[in-house]
Design an enzyme around this catalytic site. Structure first.
Site, short mmCIF file in Angstrom:
data_model
loop_
_atom_site.label_atom_id
_atom_site.label_comp_id
_atom_site.label_asym_id
_atom_site.label_seq_id
_atom_site.Cartn_x
_atom_site.Cartn_y
_atom_site.Cartn_z
N HIS A 128 14.39 -4.24 11.59
CA HIS A 128 15.00 -4.01 10.27
C HIS A 128 16.50 -3.90 10.41
O HIS A 128 17.01 -3.41 11.41
CB HIS A 128 14.42 -2.78 9.58
CG HIS A 128 14.46 -1.52 10.38
ND1 HIS A 128 13.63 -1.27 11.46
CD2 HIS A 128 15.21 -0.40 10.23
CE1 HIS A 128 13.88 -0.07 11.95
NE2 HIS A 128 14.84 0.48 11.23
N ILE A 129 17.18 -4.40 9.39
CA ILE A 129 18.64 -4.33 9.33
C ILE A 129 19.00 -3.29 8.28
O ILE A 129 18.59 -3.40 7.13
CB ILE A 129 19.26 -5.69 8.94
CG1 ILE A 129 18.87 -6.78 9.94
CG2 ILE A 129 20.79 -5.57 8.83
CD1 ILE A 129 19.28 -8.19 9.50
N HIS A 130 19.76 -2.29 8.70
CA HIS A 130 20.30 -1.32 7.75
C HIS A 130 21.58 -1.90 7.17
O HIS A 130 22.42 -2.42 7.92
CB HIS A 130 20.69 0.00 8.46
CG HIS A 130 19.55 0.78 8.98
ND1 HIS A 130 18.97 1.80 8.28
CD2 HIS A 130 18.88 0.70 10.16
CE1 HIS A 130 17.99 2.33 8.99
NE2 HIS A 130 17.92 1.68 10.14
N ALA A 155 17.94 4.51 19.13
CA ALA A 155 17.47 5.34 18.02
C ALA A 155 16.61 4.57 17.02
O ALA A 155 16.63 4.84 15.83
CB ALA A 155 18.62 6.05 17.31
N GLN A 156 15.81 3.62 17.53
CA GLN A 156 14.88 2.90 16.65
C GLN A 156 13.67 3.78 16.41
O GLN A 156 12.96 4.14 17.35
CB GLN A 156 14.46 1.56 17.26
CG GLN A 156 13.57 0.74 16.34
CD GLN A 156 13.23 -0.62 16.91
OE1 GLN A 156 13.61 -0.97 18.03
NE2 GLN A 156 12.51 -1.41 16.13
N SER A 157 13.42 4.14 15.17
CA SER A 157 12.31 5.04 14.85
C SER A 157 11.11 4.31 14.23
O SER A 157 10.03 4.88 14.15
CB SER A 157 12.77 6.17 13.93
OG SER A 157 13.28 5.66 12.73
N VAL A 158 11.29 3.07 13.79
CA VAL A 158 10.19 2.26 13.27
C VAL A 158 10.22 0.93 14.03
O VAL A 158 11.23 0.22 14.00
CB VAL A 158 10.32 2.00 11.75
CG1 VAL A 158 9.18 1.11 11.25
CG2 VAL A 158 10.36 3.31 10.97
N ASP A 194 16.59 2.50 1.38
CA ASP A 194 16.18 3.48 2.38
C ASP A 194 15.79 4.77 1.67
O ASP A 194 16.47 5.20 0.74
CB ASP A 194 17.34 3.73 3.36
CG ASP A 194 16.89 4.44 4.61
OD1 ASP A 194 16.45 5.60 4.51
OD2 ASP A 194 16.99 3.85 5.69
N SER A 251 0.83 -1.21 0.00
CA SER A 251 0.00 0.00 0.00
C SER A 251 0.86 1.26 0.00
O SER A 251 0.35 2.36 -0.18
CB SER A 251 -0.96 0.01 1.20
OG SER A 251 -0.25 0.08 2.42
#
EC number: 3.9.1.-
Length: 163
Positions: free
Chosen positions: A149-151, A142-145, A80, A63
């Site tokens: 997830h792995i950057h 500093a996790q914002s979501v 990203d 979506s």
């Protein structure tokens, strides 16, 4: 084999697009322009868990659009939207695990799969000289979501210490 050729052609086109964004040194241009470096503030305001869908669940259900690099039954890989390096993509599980600290013993195979997919995608993205994997956990991390997830960051000399 044909899928690999199509993937390689797509990756070459994506690399050209990233190169055209004008990435130089510390200033990185993302889809929304120059990043503001305010991830810590976003993390302070983020809601850890809950019933509301995250931006990543919206990408998973298609979506919300994303520049998808890879997808299988267990995970999704996409660029990203505010890259912090010339190559910056995210690897997310389809299973909604809010934080790495909330992963369970039963998630062991999935977590290993995420790392292997990160490695394979990094190779496909031309990061043979090295890259960095980052998992932020919780407000102080500093996790914002709040969807694990792995950057994966690379394409230039990364600095140390990171934080």
């Amino acid at each position: 084999m044909a899928a690999a050729v199509v993937l390689a052609a797509g990756l070459r086109a994506a690399r050209r697009a990233v190169a055209a964004t004008g990435v130089r040194g510390g200033q990185v241009r993302g889809a929304a322009g120059v990043t503001d470096g305010n991830e810590v503030a976003k993390a302070q305001q983020a809601t850890p868990g809950g019933a509301a869908p995250t931006i990543f669940s919206r990408i998973l259900d298609k979506s919300l659009p994303a520049d998808i690099l890879y997808e299988d039954q267990q995970c999704l890989v996409f660029r990203d939207v505010a890259p912090q390096a010339p190559v910056h993509f995210l690897v997310i599980p389809k299973k909604p695990i809010p934080r790495i600290s909330q992963a369970e013993e039963e998630d062991q195979q999935l977590l290993g799969h995420l790392l292997l997919v990160a490695k394979q995608t990094a190779k496909a993205e031309g990061l043979g000289d090295g890259y960095r994997l980052v998992i932020n956990d919780g407000k102080l991390g500093a996790q914002s979501v709040y969807h694990l997830h792995i950057h994966v960051l690379g394409g230039r000399q990364l600095q140390w210490p990171p934080g």
